[in-house]
Design a protein around this motif. Structure first.
Motif, PDB file in Angstrom:
ATOM      1  N   SER A  97     -37.612  16.351  -2.854  1.00  0.00           N
ATOM      2  CA  SER A  97     -38.798  17.333  -2.584  1.00  0.00           C
ATOM      3  C   SER A  97     -39.107  16.792  -0.983  1.00  0.00           C
ATOM      4  O   SER A  97     -39.395  15.812  -0.595  1.00  0.00           O
ATOM      5  CB  SER A  97     -39.908  17.198  -3.524  1.00  0.00           C
ATOM      6  N   ASN A  98     -39.898  17.978  -0.645  1.00  0.00           N
ATOM      7  CA  ASN A  98     -40.726  17.744   0.819  1.00  0.00           C
ATOM      8  C   ASN A  98     -41.764  16.849   0.749  1.00  0.00           C
ATOM      9  O   ASN A  98     -42.209  16.048   1.675  1.00  0.00           O
ATOM     10  CB  ASN A  98     -40.678  19.212   1.540  1.00  0.00           C
ATOM     11  N   ASP A  99     -42.191  17.147  -0.471  1.00  0.00           N
ATOM     12  CA  ASP A  99     -43.849  16.487  -0.738  1.00  0.00           C
ATOM     13  C   ASP A  99     -43.385  15.945  -2.009  1.00  0.00           C
ATOM     14  O   ASP A  99     -43.276  16.191  -3.082  1.00  0.00           O
ATOM     15  CB  ASP A  99     -44.867  17.537  -0.738  1.00  0.00           C
ATOM     16  N   THR A 100     -43.911  14.517  -2.047  1.00  0.00           N
ATOM     17  CA  THR A 100     -43.571  13.518  -3.171  1.00  0.00           C
ATOM     18  C   THR A 100     -45.037  13.055  -3.514  1.00  0.00           C
ATOM     19  O   THR A 100     -45.033  12.209  -4.596  1.00  0.00           O
ATOM     20  CB  THR A 100     -42.712  12.529  -3.130  1.00  0.00           C
ATOM     21  N   SER A 101     -46.145  13.114  -2.702  1.00  0.00           N
ATOM     22  CA  SER A 101     -47.347  12.728  -3.113  1.00  0.00           C
ATOM     23  C   SER A 101     -47.820  13.205  -4.274  1.00  0.00           C
ATOM     24  O   SER A 101     -48.616  12.358  -4.977  1.00  0.00           O
ATOM     25  CB  SER A 101     -48.324  12.872  -1.891  1.00  0.00           C
ATOM     26  N   THR A 102     -47.492  14.185  -4.951  1.00  0.00           N
ATOM     27  CA  THR A 102     -48.267  14.666  -6.173  1.00  0.00           C
ATOM     28  C   THR A 102     -47.235  14.531  -7.322  1.00  0.00           C
ATOM     29  O   THR A 102     -47.480  15.294  -8.164  1.00  0.00           O
ATOM     30  CB  THR A 102     -48.369  16.488  -5.971  1.00  0.00           C
ATOM     31  N   LEU A 103     -46.177  13.972  -7.156  1.00  0.00           N
ATOM     32  CA  LEU A 103     -45.329  13.719  -8.187  1.00  0.00           C
ATOM     33  C   LEU A 103     -45.531  12.226  -8.834  1.00  0.00           C
ATOM     34  O   LEU A 103     -45.713  11.204  -7.972  1.00  0.00           O
ATOM     35  CB  LEU A 103     -43.495  13.829  -7.659  1.00  0.00           C
ATOM     36  N   ARG A 104     -45.385  12.065 -10.002  1.00  0.00           N
ATOM     37  CA  ARG A 104     -45.532  10.498 -10.746  1.00  0.00           C
ATOM     38  C   ARG A 104     -44.062  10.157 -11.095  1.00  0.00           C
ATOM     39  O   ARG A 104     -43.324  11.117 -11.712  1.00  0.00           O
ATOM     40  CB  ARG A 104     -46.200  10.694 -11.978  1.00  0.00           C
ATOM     41  N   ALA A 105     -43.580   9.016 -10.733  1.00  0.00           N
ATOM     42  CA  ALA A 105     -42.112   8.659 -10.828  1.00  0.00           C
ATOM     43  C   ALA A 105     -42.175   7.152 -11.036  1.00  0.00           C
ATOM     44  O   ALA A 105     -43.027   6.690 -10.408  1.00  0.00           O
ATOM     45  CB  ALA A 105     -41.331   9.103  -9.922  1.00  0.00           C
ATOM     46  N   THR A 106     -41.302   6.555 -11.628  1.00  0.00           N
ATOM     47  CA  THR A 106     -41.129   5.156 -11.782  1.00  0.00           C
ATOM     48  C   THR A 106     -39.834   4.820 -10.773  1.00  0.00           C
ATOM     49  O   THR A 106     -38.916   5.569 -10.401  1.00  0.00           O
ATOM     50  CB  THR A 106     -40.630   4.578 -12.993  1.00  0.00           C
ATOM     51  N   ALA A 107     -40.091   3.422 -10.313  1.00  0.00           N
ATOM     52  CA  ALA A 107     -38.785   3.067  -9.338  1.00  0.00           C
ATOM     53  C   ALA A 107     -38.869   4.215  -8.076  1.00  0.00           C
ATOM     54  O   ALA A 107     -39.750   4.528  -7.547  1.00  0.00           O
ATOM     55  CB  ALA A 107     -37.504   3.009  -9.938  1.00  0.00           C
ATOM     56  N   ASN A 108     -37.526   4.549  -7.565  1.00  0.00           N
ATOM     57  CA  ASN A 108     -37.216   5.324  -6.612  1.00  0.00           C
ATOM     58  C   ASN A 108     -36.638   6.716  -6.993  1.00  0.00           C
ATOM     59  O   ASN A 108     -35.548   7.260  -6.539  1.00  0.00           O
ATOM     60  CB  ASN A 108     -36.377   4.863  -5.670  1.00  0.00           C
ATOM     61  N   LEU A 109     -37.206   7.256  -8.263  1.00  0.00           N
ATOM     62  CA  LEU A 109     -36.531   8.470  -8.718  1.00  0.00           C
ATOM     63  C   LEU A 109     -36.597   9.545  -8.204  1.00  0.00           C
ATOM     64  O   LEU A 109     -36.162  10.732  -8.490  1.00  0.00           O
ATOM     65  CB  LEU A 109     -36.570   8.319 -10.316  1.00  0.00           C
ATOM     66  N   VAL A 110     -37.775   9.735  -7.336  1.00  0.00           N
ATOM     67  CA  VAL A 110     -38.193  10.824  -6.532  1.00  0.00           C
ATOM     68  C   VAL A 110     -38.040  10.489  -5.013  1.00  0.00           C
ATOM     69  O   VAL A 110     -38.198   9.327  -4.601  1.00  0.00           O
ATOM     70  CB  VAL A 110     -39.645  11.226  -6.691  1.00  0.00           C
ATOM     71  N   VAL A 111     -37.421  11.208  -4.418  1.00  0.00           N
ATOM     72  CA  VAL A 111     -36.903  10.972  -2.854  1.00  0.00           C
ATOM     73  C   VAL A 111     -37.523  12.119  -1.985  1.00  0.00           C
ATOM     74  O   VAL A 111     -37.218  13.248  -2.283  1.00  0.00           O
ATOM     75  CB  VAL A 111     -35.325  11.203  -2.699  1.00  0.00           C
TER      76      VAL A 111
END
Length: 229
Positions: free
Chosen positions: A134-148
């Motif tokens: 996603s362009n914006d990851t600040s509003t996503l909850r994730a563990t480790a580096n599962l969101v880029v």
């Protein structure tokens, strides 16, 4: 579903959605395309349910739409879960708000998906995310580096081709999970030229079948490896 315009008899826009999921209803869609629509919302889930009626989207492509508010929202008074798996949301115009919305009583789960909406925050209300670009990851909850955080490279947005280029972020990104993509082609195709991020599965609506650009072109006659990669 494409080319729909939500307006009244005087050609004025209303607060309607292309897909409205009302009280005591649930919506489950696999291989859904929403393209080129104009509405207040692409999908709006609302009502006064006191039981859980979930909305599930898989292998979906939501592109080139114009909405006055978020693309997909959940605002029910009862417990509701919106899950999106293997979806691509890109190149939409949103006049006001976020890409996605959930109220406090609802849950939002994103897996194996791409949200390419530069300048627009992803979720109002937060979401649980696994293997998401996603362009914006600040509003996503994730563990480790599962969101880029980043942008994918599509084959040709100008003509509406949202297959990923072989070199794109999102190719060979997630663990294998089986099934087929929006084109009904096999998932989990491991490209030997591409290092796996977490596994062989491409995220988003489409799975690359090879590293050759012609592989996802149904009009291609030859695919012999001489095409540009």
């Amino acid at each position: 579903m494409s080319g729909n315009v939500v307006e009244d008899a005087n050609n004025q826009p209303t607060d309607g959605a292309v897909i409205l999921v009302g009280s005591r209803s649930h919506f489950v869609a696999n291989r859904l395309i929403l393209r080129g629509n104009a509405a207040a919302y692409a999908i709006n889930v609302l009502g006064d349910d006191d039981v859980s009626n979930d909305t599930e989207l898989a292998n979906c492509l939501i592109v080139d739409n114009h909405t006055r508010h978020e693309l997909v929202g959940v605002r029910r008074s009862g417990p509701t879960i919106l899950s999106m798996d293997g979806c691509t949301l890109a190149h939409n115009t949103i006049d006001n708000g976020y890409v996605l919305y959930r109220n406090g009583i609802s849950g939002l789960f994103l897996t194996d998906s791409i949200i390419d909406m530069p300048g627009v925050q992803t979720v109002d209300g937060g979401a649980s995310a696994h293997y998401v670009l996603s362009n914006d990851t600040s509003t996503l909850r994730a563990t480790a580096n599962l969101v880029v955080q980043g942008e994918p490279s599509f084959v040709n947005v100008a003509v509406g081709d949202y297959h990923l280029l072989p070199s794109s972020l999102g190719v060979d990104f997630a663990p294998a999970a089986g099934g087929t993509d929006l084109d009904r082609l096999p998932r989990d195709v491991d490209l030997p030229q591409v290092p796996n991020f977490y596994g062989p599965r491409d995220i988003g609506a489409y799975e690359r079948q090879s590293a050759f650009l012609c592989d996802n072109n149904r009009d291609a006659i030859f695919c012999d490896g001489f095409e540009a990669m």
